[in-house]
Design an enzyme around this catalytic site. Structure first.
Site, PDB file in Angstrom:
ATOM      1  NE  ARG A  97      -3.452  -0.094   2.792  1.00  0.00           N
ATOM      2  CZ  ARG A  97      -4.226  -0.397   3.791  1.00  0.00           C
ATOM      3  NH1 ARG A  97      -3.755   0.082   4.999  1.00  0.00           N
ATOM      4  NH2 ARG A  97      -4.832  -1.348   3.947  1.00  0.00           N
ATOM      5  NE  ARG A 166      -1.916   1.989   9.657  1.00  0.00           N
ATOM      6  CZ  ARG A 166      -3.002   0.894   9.320  1.00  0.00           C
ATOM      7  NH1 ARG A 166      -3.709   0.884   8.400  1.00  0.00           N
ATOM      8  NH2 ARG A 166      -2.944  -0.152  10.171  1.00  0.00           N
ATOM      9  CE  LYS A 230      -5.713  -0.729  11.583  1.00  0.00           C
ATOM     10  NZ  LYS A 230      -6.748  -0.998  10.781  1.00  0.00           N
ATOM     11  CE  LYS A 232      -7.290   3.805   9.342  1.00  0.00           C
ATOM     12  NZ  LYS A 232      -8.363   2.562   8.897  1.00  0.00           N
ATOM     13  CB  CYS A 453     -13.970  -3.539   2.168  1.00  0.00           C
ATOM     14  SG  CYS A 453     -14.469  -5.202   2.412  1.00  0.00           S
ATOM     15  CB  CYS A 459      -9.248  -9.231   3.036  1.00  0.00           C
ATOM     16  SG  CYS A 459      -9.497  -8.611   4.684  1.00  0.00           S
ATOM     17  CB  CYS A 498     -14.909  -8.884   8.275  1.00  0.00           C
ATOM     18  SG  CYS A 498     -13.749  -7.442   8.675  1.00  0.00           S
ATOM     19  CB  CYS A 502     -11.827  -1.461   4.944  1.00  0.00           C
ATOM     20  SG  CYS A 502     -10.977  -2.471   6.182  1.00  0.00           S
TER      21      CYS A 502
END
Ligand code: SRM
Ligand code: SF4
Length: 585
Positions: A97, A166, A230, A232, A453, A459, A498, A502
């Protein structure tokens, strides 16, 4: 700057905010805290393991560490059953990424990335919900070559994943207005400010030598154990909330005066992820904290990030995001703590109004005579299919004589792409190239507001299909809307494989969240501007059940909606979703 010095992982306070660490035994730090602490600033055994050709992936600890360098070890889940039957190892490869603050690339950079996708990955590029690009299917022996090719374009994958700040988002298209340019510049500054200082990425993947002697290596902001989880950040320019400020750990909403950004209203504590059946995990919208003038951007961001660094939960990774730190300790405590870390407190918030959180598609022109095309890219996947050759079309546009030097490609937070800064002549050529490659530009309002997503097959966390399933489902929902004369109605619909969230599903008017193979929870009632969480409506539905559940909802909306009323608002007014409904799915 640099804030207060980071505390070592073991001393991080958890539990009762009024107690010091010595009053009670802190909960044991998670395994990942040990990996970070032992990693020698994110090096670990990565270099040696990359050299080991016999193993297609990495050891468990190295797989955690490689995330800080923007990569995930994955396997093709479609192939798992057949390979297991044949007693073969999983088909392991890497996802990489990029870090692209505000999603801005030159046409030349885009062209190079297109080539890397073909030569080193699975032949596709995947635009993400955080305005960057992912490559899937990079085999181990190609990892270094891919990263060197990325580095040659002055791009990198540093901190695109891992327990760090991120990719920083900003309202799409800096070429649209002065305020948008300010927002993109601020995103680039935040990204650079919070970039890990370790030389690990360049040493491991690019081949730089480690500098010995002199000052010992350090992470002035993060410390040796980085963040608990993480983090953001996003910047919005109203009236568009394309970056979904309410889903971010930290968000800045531009207050524009005389065309430029004068300052920001600041929000903190948003987040989407949750786990089915674990009610102490939940999506949360960020709280409005106050206002700061534009020049205090880094000071405010550092106060919030270092508060989370020092007080985030380092023992339970499921509760380690800023949203839980705020809920455990209280918003008043949090505000006092960030005020303490700044030169002066935040000012009272100014006001802002958002109108939407999706993209405006099509051509728009600036006062400078340049044109910008926001092109719909279904779920962000840039690929060539028999009937529609989007990848080839974009490469041809990026290579256009003239445009290759001055054109820009800007990824939007809704997985779309702005082809920016085209002259009149280039605009005509771009339209011709898209038509020649049969790129579909006439799409329904529902598809326009749809986002999924990645999900299967790459994934590792997917419980159900997402990117591959939503397009067909949208076609079937379009038919329901047409039956009720609602085909021109704007509706947001988001799907994830899930509950991690995302595609930021919990902010959509209609959301489908994977429960298991072919099964989804249906949530309803998000707001058109992305400011309200939706609510669980039906659980564990298969395809036909989803359509059966939506048909009466849509029929009722067609009959009873008020002038201009959006589906999400109608559902609350009609009591079809209720404030008291279960937060958890
Ligand atoms: Fe995400 C994990 C894909 C945006 C919440 N996300 C993953 C992983 C890496 C799976 C994994 O850990 O093994 C997925 C890789 C799939 C693949 O094969 O490519 C993945 N996330 C994505 C992307 C590509 C979705 C997309 O379709 O665009 C987005 C990449 C963003 C980027 O460029 O940086 C992506 N992920 C998000 C967002 C949206 C956002 O950031 O605005 C969220 C919700 C916001 C939030 O963080 O609360 C999000 N992803 C998660 C979570 C849950 C985190 C949590 O603390 O609750 C996970 C799981 C985890 O971290 O343990 C996760
Ligand atoms: Fe994977 Fe779940 Fe994120 Fe979808 S929401 S990409 S299934 S982690």
């Amino acid at each position: 700057m640099g804030g207060t010095p980071p505390k070592p992982a073991q001393a991080v306070a958890v539990g009762d905010p009024g107690r010091s660490a010595s009053d009670s035994l802190p909960a044991a730090p998670s395994h990942n805290e040990g990996i970070k602490a032992r990693s020698d600033f994110l090096r670990g055994t990565l270099s040696e393991e990359l050299d080991r050709a016999a193993l297609g992936g990495l050891s468990e600890d190295a797989s955690q560490l490689v995330k800080f360098h923007g990569m995930y070890v994955q396997d093709d889940r479609d192939l798992r059953p057949e390979r297991a039957k044949r007693k073969l190892d999983r088909a392991v490869s890497f996802m990489a990424r990029l870090r692209i603050p505000a999603g801005v690339l030159t046409a030349r950079q885009y062209l190079a990335l297109d080539r890397i996708a073909t030569e080193r990955a699975n032949g596709t590029l995947r635009l993400t919900t955080r305005q960057t690009i992912q490559f899937h299917g990079i085999i181990k022996s190609n990892v270094r070559a891919a990263l060197r090719a990325i580095d040659a374009e002055l791009l990198d994958t540093v901190a695109a994943c891992g327990d760090v700040n991120r990719n920083v988002m900003a309202a799409a298209n800096p070429y649209r207005s002065r305020a948008h340019a300010d927002a993109a510049e601020a995103a680039a500054r935040l990204s650079a400010h919070f970039l890990p200082r370790t030389g690990a990425w360049r040493e491991i993947f690019i081949g730089d030598r480690r500098v010995r002697g002199g000052e010992p290596e350090s992470e002035p902001i993060y410390g040796a154990t980085y963040l608990p989880r993480k983090f953001k950040i996003a910047i919005a320019v109203p009236p568009a909330n394309d970056v979904d400020v309410y889903a971010q750990d930290l968000a800045f909403v531009a207050i524009v005066e005389e065309g430029a950004i004068a300052g920001y209203d600041v929000l903190a504590g948003g987040g989407m992820g949750m786990t089915h059946g674990e009610p102490d995990t939940y999506p949360r919208v960020g709280d409005l904290l106050g206002y700061c003038p534009a020049e205090r951007l880094l000071e405010v961001a550092e106060a919030v990030l270092t508060t989370q660094r020092d007080f985030g939960d380092r023992s339970n990774r499921k509760r380690a995001r800023l949203k839980y730190t705020i809920d455990v300790r209280g918003l008043d405590w949090f505000k006092a703590e960030i005020d303490r870390r700044m030169r002066s407190p935040l000012e009272p918030p100014r006001s802002f109004v958002f109108e939407s959180h999706d993209d405006r598609l099509g051509w728009a022109s600036g006062t400078d005579g340049l044109h910008h095309l926001t092109l719909y890219v279904e779920n962000g996947r840039i690929a060539d299919r028999d009937d529609e050759r989007l990848k080839a079309a974009l490469a041809a546009i990026a290579a256009l004589a003239g445009f290759g030097d001055t054109g820009r490609f800007v990824i939007t937070p809704n997985q779309n792409l702005v082809i920016a800064c085209a002259t009149d002549v280039e605009r005509t050529r771009i339209d011709a190239i898209l038509a020649g490659h049969r790129v579909q530009r006439e799409i329904s309002r529902l598809r326009h507001g749809a986002m999924a997503c990645v999900g299967l097959p790459t994934c590792g966390l997917a419980l159900a299909e997402s990117e591959r399933y939503l397009p067909g489902l949208v076609t079937r929902i379009e038919a329901i809307l047409a039956r009720h004369c609602l085909e021109d109605q704007a509706i947001t619909i988001r799907m994830t494989g899930c509950p991690n969230g995302c595609a930021r599903p919990y902010l959509a008017e209609i959301a489908l969240v994977g429960r298991g193979p072919g099964r989804y929870n249906l949530l309803l009632g998000g707001a058109a501007d992305g400011s309200r969480l939706n609510r669980l409506y039906r659980e564990n539905l298969a395809d036909a059940e989803i359509l059966a559940a939506l048909e009466p909802v849509i029929a009722g909306y067609a009959q009873a909606r008020r002038d201009g009323e959006r589906l999400g608002d109608y559902l609350w007014r009609a009591g079809i979703v209720a404030a008291a409904a279960n937060r958890s799915t």
